[in-house]
Design a protein around this motif. Structure first.
Motif, PDB file in Angstrom:
ATOM      1  N   MET A 155       0.816  -1.215   0.000  1.00  0.00           N
ATOM      2  CA  MET A 155       0.000   0.000   0.000  1.00  0.00           C
ATOM      3  C   MET A 155       0.844   1.256   0.000  1.00  0.00           C
ATOM      4  N   ARG A 156       2.052   1.171   0.540  1.00  0.00           N
ATOM      5  CA  ARG A 156       2.920   2.347   0.616  1.00  0.00           C
ATOM      6  C   ARG A 156       3.344   2.845  -0.762  1.00  0.00           C
ATOM      7  N   GLU A 157       3.183   1.999  -1.770  1.00  0.00           N
ATOM      8  CA  GLU A 157       3.586   2.396  -3.117  1.00  0.00           C
ATOM      9  C   GLU A 157       2.598   3.367  -3.756  1.00  0.00           C
ATOM     10  N   TYR A 158       1.422   3.515  -3.166  1.00  0.00           N
ATOM     11  CA  TYR A 158       0.390   4.344  -3.773  1.00  0.00           C
ATOM     12  C   TYR A 158      -0.159   5.310  -2.726  1.00  0.00           C
ATOM     13  N   ILE A 159      -0.150   6.603  -3.037  1.00  0.00           N
ATOM     14  CA  ILE A 159      -0.603   7.620  -2.105  1.00  0.00           C
ATOM     15  C   ILE A 159      -1.740   8.395  -2.754  1.00  0.00           C
ATOM     16  N   SER A 160      -2.920   8.294  -2.177  1.00  0.00           N
ATOM     17  CA  SER A 160      -4.073   9.035  -2.687  1.00  0.00           C
ATOM     18  C   SER A 160      -4.842   9.586  -1.497  1.00  0.00           C
ATOM     19  N   PRO A 161      -4.419  10.742  -0.970  1.00  0.00           N
ATOM     20  CA  PRO A 161      -5.082  11.291   0.216  1.00  0.00           C
ATOM     21  C   PRO A 161      -6.525  11.656  -0.087  1.00  0.00           C
ATOM     22  N   PRO A 162      -7.383  11.672   0.930  1.00  0.00           N
ATOM     23  CA  PRO A 162      -8.732  12.182   0.711  1.00  0.00           C
ATOM     24  C   PRO A 162      -8.677  13.630   0.240  1.00  0.00           C
ATOM     25  N   ARG A 163      -9.666  14.014  -0.532  1.00  0.00           N
ATOM     26  CA  ARG A 163      -9.709  15.368  -1.095  1.00  0.00           C
ATOM     27  C   ARG A 163     -10.823  16.161  -0.417  1.00  0.00           C
ATOM     28  N   LEU A 164     -10.525  17.408  -0.073  1.00  0.00           N
ATOM     29  CA  LEU A 164     -11.526  18.259   0.549  1.00  0.00           C
ATOM     30  C   LEU A 164     -12.441  18.848  -0.516  1.00  0.00           C
ATOM     31  N   LYS A 165     -13.717  18.925  -0.176  1.00  0.00           N
ATOM     32  CA  LYS A 165     -14.715  19.414  -1.117  1.00  0.00           C
ATOM     33  C   LYS A 165     -15.761  20.234  -0.372  1.00  0.00           C
ATOM     34  N   ILE A 166     -16.195  21.333  -0.978  1.00  0.00           N
ATOM     35  CA  ILE A 166     -17.270  22.139  -0.416  1.00  0.00           C
ATOM     36  C   ILE A 166     -18.600  21.573  -0.901  1.00  0.00           C
ATOM     37  N   VAL A 167     -19.516  21.359   0.027  1.00  0.00           N
ATOM     38  CA  VAL A 167     -20.838  20.852  -0.333  1.00  0.00           C
ATOM     39  C   VAL A 167     -21.633  21.973  -0.995  1.00  0.00           C
ATOM     40  N   ASP A 224     -24.626  19.672   5.168  1.00  0.00           N
ATOM     41  CA  ASP A 224     -25.231  20.967   4.854  1.00  0.00           C
ATOM     42  C   ASP A 224     -24.470  21.675   3.743  1.00  0.00           C
ATOM     43  N   GLU A 225     -25.195  22.397   2.895  1.00  0.00           N
ATOM     44  CA  GLU A 225     -24.571  23.193   1.850  1.00  0.00           C
ATOM     45  C   GLU A 225     -23.645  24.226   2.490  1.00  0.00           C
ATOM     46  N   GLY A 226     -22.410  24.317   1.999  1.00  0.00           N
ATOM     47  CA  GLY A 226     -21.419  25.224   2.563  1.00  0.00           C
ATOM     48  C   GLY A 226     -20.417  24.543   3.474  1.00  0.00           C
ATOM     49  N   ALA A 227     -20.691  23.295   3.884  1.00  0.00           N
ATOM     50  CA  ALA A 227     -19.755  22.546   4.732  1.00  0.00           C
ATOM     51  C   ALA A 227     -18.578  22.050   3.904  1.00  0.00           C
ATOM     52  N   THR A 228     -17.478  21.736   4.585  1.00  0.00           N
ATOM     53  CA  THR A 228     -16.321  21.124   3.933  1.00  0.00           C
ATOM     54  C   THR A 228     -16.243  19.670   4.357  1.00  0.00           C
ATOM     55  N   VAL A 229     -16.142  18.777   3.362  1.00  0.00           N
ATOM     56  CA  VAL A 229     -16.177  17.334   3.585  1.00  0.00           C
ATOM     57  C   VAL A 229     -14.952  16.697   2.936  1.00  0.00           C
ATOM     58  N   ALA A 230     -14.426  15.633   3.534  1.00  0.00           N
ATOM     59  CA  ALA A 230     -13.343  14.855   2.930  1.00  0.00           C
ATOM     60  C   ALA A 230     -13.954  13.712   2.137  1.00  0.00           C
ATOM     61  N   VAL A 231     -13.679  13.692   0.838  1.00  0.00           N
ATOM     62  CA  VAL A 231     -14.178  12.618  -0.027  1.00  0.00           C
ATOM     63  C   VAL A 231     -12.976  11.808  -0.527  1.00  0.00           C
ATOM     64  N   LEU A 286     -17.022  14.703   7.777  1.00  0.00           N
ATOM     65  CA  LEU A 286     -17.128  16.150   7.934  1.00  0.00           C
ATOM     66  C   LEU A 286     -15.827  16.738   8.478  1.00  0.00           C
ATOM     67  N   VAL A 287     -15.328  17.749   7.798  1.00  0.00           N
ATOM     68  CA  VAL A 287     -14.165  18.499   8.263  1.00  0.00           C
ATOM     69  C   VAL A 287     -14.617  19.740   9.018  1.00  0.00           C
ATOM     70  N   ALA A 288     -15.531  20.508   8.438  1.00  0.00           N
ATOM     71  CA  ALA A 288     -16.061  21.712   9.082  1.00  0.00           C
ATOM     72  C   ALA A 288     -17.500  21.914   8.636  1.00  0.00           C
ATOM     73  N   GLY A 289     -18.384  22.099   9.599  1.00  0.00           N
ATOM     74  CA  GLY A 289     -19.796  22.299   9.291  1.00  0.00           C
ATOM     75  C   GLY A 289     -20.105  23.738   8.926  1.00  0.00           C
ATOM     76  N   VAL A 290     -21.331  24.156   9.167  1.00  0.00           N
ATOM     77  CA  VAL A 290     -21.761  25.508   8.823  1.00  0.00           C
ATOM     78  C   VAL A 290     -22.265  26.222  10.070  1.00  0.00           C
ATOM     79  N   GLU A 291     -22.301  27.548   9.974  1.00  0.00           N
ATOM     80  CA  GLU A 291     -22.860  28.354  11.049  1.00  0.00           C
ATOM     81  C   GLU A 291     -24.364  28.104  11.158  1.00  0.00           C
ATOM     82  N   MET A 292     -24.877  28.237  12.375  1.00  0.00           N
ATOM     83  CA  MET A 292     -26.307  28.060  12.619  1.00  0.00           C
ATOM     84  C   MET A 292     -26.927  29.410  12.976  1.00  0.00           C
ATOM     85  N   GLU A 293     -28.201  29.552  12.670  1.00  0.00           N
ATOM     86  CA  GLU A 293     -28.922  30.750  13.075  1.00  0.00           C
ATOM     87  C   GLU A 293     -30.316  30.361  13.561  1.00  0.00           C
TER      88      GLU A 293
END
Length: 280
Positions: free
Chosen positions: A38-50, A63-70, A75-82
């Motif tokens: 497995m060490r021969e291949y490196i494919s880190p997760p990619r961050l994506k905005i929802v 939630d739309e606007g969150a950052t997710v690792a695909v 979930l990396v970071a969610g969204v603000e609440m109101e």
């Protein structure tokens, strides 16, 4: 992929106090057998905005606007609440999170028309050579798009991706996980600005933290969301031991890049409205 990340995270004997909790107690100090190939291949997760069009991620209740690792779909970071009518509701404003960039490299990708999604592989070809035909086309606005031979009403795109491999500094389970952030099309300019922030410090790439937060974008082609990058507070690595870990990771990634062992798992391009916005 997770095993490979944990393997990176064990590269320093100092890491236990800096990056705790990667393995349960019964697995500490055990040989990591069965992962040599497995060490021969490196494919880190990619961050994506929802986004509104991120059907798969929205179906998983991100939630739309969150950052997710695909493709981990974590979930990396969610969204603000109101508060609306006495009920907490998600906004589309992403919460900030910090990263330490470990390694940067550009990549040039030839994309098939997204209108033919499902009939063709999304990526037609890719290159790490800045003198390649793909790279030269990506840098030339007059040659960045060309008709798809079998369906000339659709366009092939040649695009430059600015790839930052980072270690996440979050308050959830993604803390200290390695991931990749790729800036392309309308977000290419944001990637260049981050490069300027890094180079202005006149310090090693992995010496400082940066704060990431989603932000609304718009131009005459449409609206989308991207990442704003600012200097974190505090900005520098906490101490010599922490920096030594990041430096070793950088050297490992540099070697892997030279050996063409890093492959970013790009998905189909988002924001079709800005695909031909004039950005790389």
């Amino acid at each position: 992929r997770t095993l490979q990340l944990l393997d990176w995270c064990k590269m320093s004997s100092k890491l236990t106090s800096i990056i705790p909790g990667n393995l349960p107690a019964h697995l500490q100090n055990r040989e990591a057998f069965g992962i040599d190939e497995m060490r021969e291949y490196i494919s880190p997760p990619r961050l994506k905005i929802v986004k509104a069009m991120s059907e798969n991620l929205r179906a998983l209740n991100f939630d739309e606007g969150a950052t997710v690792a695909v493709p981990l779909n974590l979930l990396v970071a969610g969204v603000e609440m109101e508060e609306i009518r006495g009920k907490e509701m998600p906004t589309k404003k992403g919460l900030p999170f910090d990263v330490v960039p470990l390694f940067f490299y550009p990549e040039w990708v030839c994309w098939n028309p997204r209108e033919l999604k499902g009939a063709l592989n999304a990526i037609r070809a890719r290159s790490l050579d800045k003198t390649s035909d793909i790279a030269l086309r990506a840098k030339d606005p007059s040659r960045r798009n060309e008709p798809y031979p079998e369906a000339p009403e659709h366009k092939i795109s040649y695009l430059e991706h600015l790839n930052f491999i980072v270690i996440l500094k979050t308050e959830n389970e993604m803390n200290n996980i390695i991931a990749v952030m790729s800036f392309v099309k309308g977000e290419h300019a944001a990637g260049r600005q981050w490069l300027s922030l890094i180079t202005m410090k006149k310090a090693p790439v992995c010496a400082a933290r940066y704060t990431i937060k989603t932000a609304a974008r718009s131009n005459d082609k449409g609206n989308w969301r991207g990442w704003d990058v600012t200097n974190a507070i505090p900005s520098w690595a906490e101490d010599q031991d922490e920096f030594a870990v990041y430096e070793k990771m950088h050297m490992e990634l540099k070697q892997a890049h030279q050996e063409r062992r890093i492959v970013v798992d790009h998905e189909d391009l988002d924001e079709p409205s800005v695909a031909n916005s004039g950005e790389f």
